[in-house]
Design a protein around this motif. Structure first.
Motif, PDB file in Angstrom:
ATOM      1  N   GLU A  19       0.838  -1.206   0.000  1.00  0.00           N
ATOM      2  CA  GLU A  19       0.000   0.000   0.000  1.00  0.00           C
ATOM      3  C   GLU A  19       0.876   1.259   0.000  1.00  0.00           C
ATOM      4  OE1 GLU A  19      -2.739   2.346   3.252  1.00  0.00           O
ATOM      5  OE2 GLU A  19      -2.852   0.158   3.255  1.00  0.00           O
ATOM      6  N   ALA A  20       1.903   1.269   0.826  1.00  0.00           N
ATOM      7  CA  ALA A  20       2.799   2.423   0.904  1.00  0.00           C
ATOM      8  C   ALA A  20       3.532   2.640  -0.415  1.00  0.00           C
ATOM      9  CB  ALA A  20       3.797   2.232   2.043  1.00  0.00           C
ATOM     10  N   ASN A  21       4.036   1.572  -1.007  1.00  0.00           N
ATOM     11  CA  ASN A  21       4.757   1.695  -2.273  1.00  0.00           C
ATOM     12  C   ASN A  21       3.841   2.184  -3.381  1.00  0.00           C
ATOM     13  OD1 ASN A  21       7.098   0.862  -1.024  1.00  0.00           O
ATOM     14  ND2 ASN A  21       6.931  -1.252  -1.731  1.00  0.00           N
ATOM     15  N   ASP A  22       2.619   1.632  -3.441  1.00  0.00           N
ATOM     16  CA  ASP A  22       1.664   2.033  -4.481  1.00  0.00           C
ATOM     17  C   ASP A  22       1.286   3.505  -4.359  1.00  0.00           C
ATOM     18  OD1 ASP A  22       1.744  -0.565  -5.390  1.00  0.00           O
ATOM     19  OD2 ASP A  22      -0.220  -1.124  -4.574  1.00  0.00           O
ATOM     20  N   SER A  23       1.184   3.988  -3.130  1.00  0.00           N
ATOM     21  CA  SER A  23       0.768   5.377  -2.906  1.00  0.00           C
ATOM     22  C   SER A  23       1.947   6.313  -2.643  1.00  0.00           C
ATOM     23  CB  SER A  23      -0.219   5.443  -1.737  1.00  0.00           C
ATOM     24  OG  SER A  23       0.385   4.944  -0.563  1.00  0.00           O
ATOM     25  N   GLU A  24       3.173   5.759  -2.750  1.00  0.00           N
ATOM     26  CA  GLU A  24       4.402   6.522  -2.525  1.00  0.00           C
ATOM     27  C   GLU A  24       4.423   7.197  -1.162  1.00  0.00           C
ATOM     28  OE1 GLU A  24       5.103   9.087  -5.864  1.00  0.00           O
ATOM     29  OE2 GLU A  24       5.194   7.414  -7.257  1.00  0.00           O
ATOM     30  N   LYS A  25       3.976   6.470  -0.142  1.00  0.00           N
ATOM     31  CA  LYS A  25       3.957   6.995   1.223  1.00  0.00           C
ATOM     32  C   LYS A  25       5.134   6.467   2.024  1.00  0.00           C
ATOM     33  CE  LYS A  25      -0.979   7.801   1.810  1.00  0.00           C
ATOM     34  NZ  LYS A  25      -2.127   7.580   2.708  1.00  0.00           N
ATOM     35  N   ILE A  26       5.565   7.256   2.978  1.00  0.00           N
ATOM     36  CA  ILE A  26       6.587   6.846   3.943  1.00  0.00           C
ATOM     37  C   ILE A  26       5.916   5.963   4.990  1.00  0.00           C
ATOM     38  CG2 ILE A  26       8.122   7.665   5.784  1.00  0.00           C
ATOM     39  CD1 ILE A  26       9.198   8.384   3.068  1.00  0.00           C
ATOM     40  N   VAL A  27       6.607   4.925   5.417  1.00  0.00           N
ATOM     41  CA  VAL A  27       6.133   4.071   6.502  1.00  0.00           C
ATOM     42  C   VAL A  27       6.980   4.351   7.735  1.00  0.00           C
ATOM     43  CG1 VAL A  27       5.895   1.686   7.332  1.00  0.00           C
ATOM     44  CG2 VAL A  27       5.341   2.246   4.960  1.00  0.00           C
ATOM     45  N   VAL A  28       6.310   4.540   8.852  1.00  0.00           N
ATOM     46  CA  VAL A  28       6.994   4.626  10.139  1.00  0.00           C
ATOM     47  C   VAL A  28       6.650   3.333  10.865  1.00  0.00           C
ATOM     48  CG1 VAL A  28       7.330   5.931  12.269  1.00  0.00           C
ATOM     49  CG2 VAL A  28       6.679   7.130  10.157  1.00  0.00           C
ATOM     50  N   ALA A  29       7.646   2.487  11.072  1.00  0.00           N
ATOM     51  CA  ALA A  29       7.445   1.179  11.693  1.00  0.00           C
ATOM     52  C   ALA A  29       7.995   1.195  13.113  1.00  0.00           C
ATOM     53  CB  ALA A  29       8.129   0.085  10.876  1.00  0.00           C
ATOM     54  N   ASN A  30       7.132   0.902  14.063  1.00  0.00           N
ATOM     55  CA  ASN A  30       7.480   0.871  15.476  1.00  0.00           C
ATOM     56  C   ASN A  30       7.555  -0.589  15.908  1.00  0.00           C
ATOM     57  OD1 ASN A  30       7.559   1.056  18.282  1.00  0.00           O
ATOM     58  ND2 ASN A  30       5.502   1.905  18.470  1.00  0.00           N
ATOM     59  N   PHE A  31       8.753  -1.073  16.183  1.00  0.00           N
ATOM     60  CA  PHE A  31       8.937  -2.432  16.695  1.00  0.00           C
ATOM     61  C   PHE A  31       8.930  -2.347  18.207  1.00  0.00           C
ATOM     62  CE2 PHE A  31      10.354  -2.899  12.407  1.00  0.00           C
ATOM     63  CZ  PHE A  31      10.188  -4.247  12.080  1.00  0.00           C
ATOM     64  N   SER A  32       7.937  -2.997  18.842  1.00  0.00           N
ATOM     65  CA  SER A  32       7.808  -2.883  20.290  1.00  0.00           C
ATOM     66  C   SER A  32       7.183  -4.136  20.881  1.00  0.00           C
ATOM     67  CB  SER A  32       6.994  -1.641  20.629  1.00  0.00           C
ATOM     68  OG  SER A  32       5.750  -1.671  19.996  1.00  0.00           O
ATOM     69  N   ALA A  33       7.022  -4.119  22.216  1.00  0.00           N
ATOM     70  CA  ALA A  33       6.490  -5.285  22.935  1.00  0.00           C
ATOM     71  C   ALA A  33       5.540  -4.830  24.042  1.00  0.00           C
ATOM     72  CB  ALA A  33       7.642  -6.095  23.540  1.00  0.00           C
ATOM     73  N   ALA A  34       4.547  -5.653  24.337  1.00  0.00           N
ATOM     74  CA  ALA A  34       3.527  -5.318  25.328  1.00  0.00           C
ATOM     75  C   ALA A  34       4.115  -5.106  26.715  1.00  0.00           C
ATOM     76  CB  ALA A  34       2.460  -6.410  25.369  1.00  0.00           C
ATOM     77  N   TRP A  35       5.165  -5.798  27.040  1.00  0.00           N
ATOM     78  CA  TRP A  35       5.750  -5.739  28.380  1.00  0.00           C
ATOM     79  C   TRP A  35       6.720  -4.576  28.566  1.00  0.00           C
ATOM     80  CZ3 TRP A  35      10.817  -5.983  27.287  1.00  0.00           C
ATOM     81  CH2 TRP A  35      11.188  -6.661  26.117  1.00  0.00           C
ATOM     82  N   CYS A  36       6.931  -3.786  27.542  1.00  0.00           N
ATOM     83  CA  CYS A  36       7.968  -2.756  27.539  1.00  0.00           C
ATOM     84  C   CYS A  36       7.454  -1.417  28.053  1.00  0.00           C
ATOM     85  CB  CYS A  36       8.478  -2.621  26.114  1.00  0.00           C
ATOM     86  SG  CYS A  36       9.485  -1.192  25.805  1.00  0.00           S
ATOM     87  N   GLY A  37       8.008  -0.974  29.164  1.00  0.00           N
ATOM     88  CA  GLY A  37       7.628   0.311  29.743  1.00  0.00           C
ATOM     89  C   GLY A  37       7.894   1.494  28.828  1.00  0.00           C
ATOM     90  N   PRO A  38       9.094   1.620  28.239  1.00  0.00           N
ATOM     91  CA  PRO A  38       9.346   2.740  27.326  1.00  0.00           C
ATOM     92  C   PRO A  38       8.398   2.755  26.125  1.00  0.00           C
ATOM     93  CG  PRO A  38      11.410   1.786  28.034  1.00  0.00           C
ATOM     94  CD  PRO A  38      10.325   0.874  28.538  1.00  0.00           C
ATOM     95  N   CYS A  39       8.005   1.579  25.640  1.00  0.00           N
ATOM     96  CA  CYS A  39       7.072   1.525  24.511  1.00  0.00           C
ATOM     97  C   CYS A  39       5.711   2.090  24.913  1.00  0.00           C
ATOM     98  CB  CYS A  39       6.898   0.095  24.022  1.00  0.00           C
ATOM     99  SG  CYS A  39       8.393  -0.631  23.350  1.00  0.00           S
ATOM    100  N   ARG A  40       5.254   1.715  26.100  1.00  0.00           N
ATOM    101  CA  ARG A  40       3.972   2.244  26.589  1.00  0.00           C
ATOM    102  C   ARG A  40       4.060   3.750  26.795  1.00  0.00           C
ATOM    103  NH1 ARG A  40       4.282  -2.578  29.627  1.00  0.00           N
ATOM    104  NH2 ARG A  40       4.978  -1.404  31.441  1.00  0.00           N
ATOM    105  N   THR A  41       5.230   4.207  27.246  1.00  0.00           N
ATOM    106  CA  THR A  41       5.420   5.635  27.492  1.00  0.00           C
ATOM    107  C   THR A  41       5.308   6.452  26.216  1.00  0.00           C
ATOM    108  OG1 THR A  41       6.850   5.175  29.371  1.00  0.00           O
ATOM    109  CG2 THR A  41       7.062   7.346  28.377  1.00  0.00           C
ATOM    110  N   ILE A  42       5.851   5.958  25.117  1.00  0.00           N
ATOM    111  CA  ILE A  42       5.880   6.743  23.877  1.00  0.00           C
ATOM    112  C   ILE A  42       4.669   6.479  22.976  1.00  0.00           C
ATOM    113  CG2 ILE A  42       7.225   5.175  22.397  1.00  0.00           C
ATOM    114  CD1 ILE A  42       8.875   7.902  21.787  1.00  0.00           C
ATOM    115  N   ALA A  43       3.810   5.535  23.360  1.00  0.00           N
ATOM    116  CA  ALA A  43       2.666   5.167  22.513  1.00  0.00           C
ATOM    117  C   ALA A  43       1.752   6.353  22.210  1.00  0.00           C
ATOM    118  CB  ALA A  43       1.871   4.040  23.168  1.00  0.00           C
ATOM    119  N   ALA A  44       1.474   7.180  23.194  1.00  0.00           N
ATOM    120  CA  ALA A  44       0.585   8.324  22.970  1.00  0.00           C
ATOM    121  C   ALA A  44       1.183   9.287  21.950  1.00  0.00           C
ATOM    122  CB  ALA A  44       0.291   9.040  24.286  1.00  0.00           C
TER     123      ALA A  44
END
Length: 141
Positions: free
Chosen positions: A44-69
Motif C-alpha cells: 500500500e505504501a509503495n503504491d501510494s508513494e507513502k513513507i512508513v513509520v514502523a514501530n517495533f515494540s512489545a507489550a511488556w515494555c515500559g518505554p514503549c507504553r510511554t511513547i505510545a501516545a
C-alpha cells in the motif's frame, strides 16, 4: 529481544483500557502481527508513494507504553504517512531479521528501504525525525 509495545494505537484492548484517551486514536496506526499484514502495508505504501513509520515494540515494555501516545499523535498529524506497530513477540523471527536489539525501535521506510532509524523512546527525537522526513517528502513532490 527488546523493551516495549502498547495496544492503545489500534490493537485490541481490554475492558479497562476502553476509556483511555489514546485508544484507537488514529486509523493511521496499524498493528502488524503477521508477515501478510506487513506485506500488505508495504505494498500500500509503495503504491501510494507513502513513507512508513514502523514501530517495533512489545507489550511488556515500559518505554514503549510511554511513547505510545506520542506515536498516535504523530500518526494523526502526519496522515500522509503510514504508521505501523510490529509486536516483536508476535513476530520474533521477522523482528530478528530487522536486527531489533531494543524496543521501541522506529524505522522510517521509503519504497521499502530504510531512510532513518531511532532506537529508544526519545519523544523529542521521534517528533524531530518524523517532521523532517514528512517535510522532505512534501518538498520533493
Amino acid at each position: 529481544m527488546g523493551q516495549c509495545w502498547n495496544k492503545l494505537c489500534g490493537g485490541e484492548t481490554s475492558d479497562n483500557e476502553q476509556s483511555h484517551p489514546f485508544e484507537h486514536a488514529s486509523g493511521n496506526v496499524h498493528l502488524i502481527t503477521t508477515i501478510q499484514s506487513w506485506e500488505e502495508k508495504m505494498s500500500e505504501a509503495n503504491d501510494s508513494e507513502k513513507i512508513v513509520v514502523a514501530n517495533f515494540s512489545a507489550a511488556w515494555c515500559g518505554p514503549c507504553r510511554t511513547i505510545a501516545a506520542a506515536y498516535c499523535e504523530l500518526a494523526d498529524k502526519y496522515s500522509s504517512m503510514i504508521f505501523v506497530t510490529v509486536d516483536v513477540d508476535e513476530l520474533p523471527e521477522f523482528s530478528t531479521s530487522w536486527d531489533i536489539k531494543a524496543t521501541p525501535t522506529f524505522f522510517f521506510l521509503k519504497n521499502g528501504r530504510q531512510v532513518d532509524k531511532l532506537v529508544g523512546a526519545n519523544n523529542e527525537e521521534l517528533h524531530r525525525k518524523t517532521a523532517a522526513i514528512a517535510e522532505s517528502t512534501t518538498s520533493s513532490k
